[in-house]
Design a protein around this motif. Structure first.
Motif, PDB file in Angstrom:
ATOM      1  N   GLN A  11       0.785  -1.162  -0.096  1.00 55.45           N
ATOM      2  CA  GLN A  11      -0.024   0.001  -0.023  1.00 55.45           C
ATOM      3  C   GLN A  11       0.892   1.266   0.054  1.00 55.45           C
ATOM      4  OE1 GLN A  11      -3.202   0.450  -0.206  1.00 55.45           O
ATOM      5  NE2 GLN A  11      -3.386   2.681  -0.011  1.00 55.45           N
ATOM      6  N   LYS A  25       0.632   3.056  -3.514  1.00 55.61           N
ATOM      7  CA  LYS A  25       0.181   2.260  -4.495  1.00 55.61           C
ATOM      8  C   LYS A  25       1.297   2.184  -5.449  1.00 55.61           C
ATOM      9  CE  LYS A  25      -3.604   0.164  -3.425  1.00 55.61           C
ATOM     10  NZ  LYS A  25      -3.822  -1.123  -3.224  1.00 55.61           N
ATOM     11  N   GLU A  41       2.210   1.027  -9.265  1.00 58.45           N
ATOM     12  CA  GLU A  41       1.764  -0.173  -9.469  1.00 58.45           C
ATOM     13  C   GLU A  41       1.312  -0.715 -10.719  1.00 58.45           C
ATOM     14  OE1 GLU A  41      -1.887  -2.604  -7.492  1.00 58.45           O
ATOM     15  OE2 GLU A  41      -0.317  -1.907  -5.903  1.00 58.45           O
ATOM     16  N   GLU A  57      -1.272  -5.739   0.748  1.00 60.62           N
ATOM     17  CA  GLU A  57      -2.224  -4.574   0.687  1.00 60.62           C
ATOM     18  C   GLU A  57      -2.359  -3.627   1.781  1.00 60.62           C
ATOM     19  OE1 GLU A  57      -5.652  -6.911  -0.305  1.00 60.62           O
ATOM     20  OE2 GLU A  57      -4.981  -7.513  -2.189  1.00 60.62           O
TER      21      GLU A  57
END
Length: 450
Positions: A11, A25, A41, A57
């Motif tokens: 994250q 991300k 990402e 995540e």
């Protein structure tokens, strides 16, 4: 698409460099043990075909922590002598216990326990200051850990060596054996100014120059050290070291809790000096407070170490960097002293710099070794997340580290160490506790033993 070994998808990423920034991300691409790329990402998914994709995540991915000063095997004496004045603690309890128990087995089993504690808590590199460095190197390399191990120097008889000449001989043998080991770096680790004569310190400096390495030494650790130096040498330890030319080589001063303005001016004039701050050990032993804010303002590099588990009593770098930040604020009445980003930098990139590895580890930059950790921020104590840097320093704990990579190898996966046997290590620790306590006897609660 480009074939690579691993793609990490957290994250957040805290790269350390640039300073005080984090990415949301983004991905870290790893190949052949090194950081190949850091990019958004979705772009990473289009660009790279990894052998392994790691979905994280609720995690921060950041550089592994660097414990810049410790005495690892002493974890086996953890809690043996608490709540005592420094010199009583050191000379009456710790040194006698070391004399009784120090040997290869003590160092091997202690190193295993310490390494398990450090790796599981996100420390991917440590700088060691202890006896039997060959045994420490053996354990560390077997576990695929990274360390800077000191050639310990003293002129007192121990179970490791006798006179300084023997320490030097054994140290050089160790150096020759491990100097080409990729995850092991070596420096000189003289104990302290008060335990070595001038000519011995000069000899250590000459060896350091000849080998092209650095020195890592306890300096200005207590008021007693300063008083003794003034009585014997008529100068403070730092000035004595300066006058002997010790700062002609890279020199890391551990503790530095007894500093005045002239000491800091001297350090400014010697750019090869760095400071290793061990706040929890210094607080527990009531030796003083390192003036970190003053040092940083003068561009003196400050890193963080835990010191040993007999004076801390753990090897937890999360706790250490939080204490470093809080102590700086409380001791100066300045809430801006050592902000979270600086505390984290001290525990990563500055630690790497302290051991001469700033080009290799300590930040997430393309080309550097993939020494990385993942920290799960989904726990109650780290929710909600507004700034992951603040959350790591002020709220997260070592127990939230789930994954660890060193040189791209996954050393811990989902909380499970892959290169150390947890159960065997804990069984050995229990046996040492029973053996040591049967010899040391029961000491009153006021001194920490039950």
């Amino acid at each position: 698409m480009v074939n690579i070994d691993s793609l990490l998808l957290p994250q957040w990423i805290i790269p350390i460099e640039p300073h005080n920034e984090f990415y949301i991300k983004h991905a870290v691409a790893v190949d052949k043990g090194r950081i190949l790329d850091v990019l958004p990402e979705e772009e990473a998914k289009r660009k790279y075909q990894p052998v392994t994709t790691v979905y994280l995540e609720e995690h921060v991915v950041m550089p592994g922590l660097v414990n810049a000063h410790t005495h690892s095997p002493l974890v086996l004496l953890r809690g043996l002598a608490d709540d005592l004045p420094f010199m009583v603690w050191l000379k009456d309890r710790i040194w006698p216990a070391e004399k009784r128990w120090l040997d290869e087995a003590f160092c091997r089993d202690g190193m295993e326990l310490a390494l398990a504690e450090m790796l599981s808590g996100g420390t991917t590199c440590f700088q060691e200051h202890y006896f039997f460095p060959d045994i420490l190197a053996e354990v560390t390399t077997k576990a695929q850990g990274r360390a800077c191990l000191g050639m310990f120097m003293l002129n007192s008889k121990t179970n490791w060596a006798g006179r300084l000449e023997e320490y030097v001989d054994k140290g050089l043998q160790f150096y020759k054996q491990y100097k080409n080991e990729p995850l092991i770096k070596i420096n000189l680790a003289p104990h302290a100014p008060y335990s070595l004569k001038d000519r011995e310190l000069i000899k250590i400096k000459e060896i350091t120059k000849e080998l092209g390495i650095s020195i890592h030494m306890h300096v200005h650790e207590s008021s007693a050290e300063i008083i003794e130096s003034m009585q014997v040498f008529r100068k403070r330890p730092l000035l004595r070291l300066h006058d002997l030319g010790m700062f002609e080589v890279p020199f890391q001063c551990v503790h530095m809790v007894q500093l005045n303005d002239k000491d800091i001016e001297l350090m400014q004039a010697n750019p090869k000096i760095g400071v290793i701050h061990c706040p929890e050990s210094n607080l527990k032993l009531a030796n003083g407070i390192c003036p970190v804010q003053k040092l940083l303002k003068q561009d003196i590099s400050v890193s963080i170490g835990t010191d040993s588990a007999v004076s801390n009593n753990d090897l937890d770098m999360f706790s250490e960097m939080r204490t470093a930040a809080m102590l700086a604020k409380g001791s100066t009445n300045d809430p801006t002293a050592v902000p979270a980003a600086m505390a984290l930098r001290m525990a990563t990139l500055n630690g790497a710099r302290a051991i001469g590895l700033e080009q290799e580890i300590g930040s997430i930059e393309i080309g550097k070794s993939a020494d990385l950790i993942a920290v799960d921020l989904s726990a109650f104590n780290t929710q909600p997340v507004y700034n992951p840097i603040s959350q790591i320093v002020y709220a997260a704990s070592a127990r939230q580290v789930t994954d660890v990579w060193i040189a791209g190898r996954r050393i811990m996966e989902k909380g499970e160490l892959k290169t150390l046997d947890k159960e065997k290590i804990l069984v050995k620790a229990k046996k040492w506790q029973e053996k040591i306590q049967s010899r040391e006897g029961n000491i009153s609660k006021s001194s920490g033993i039950i």
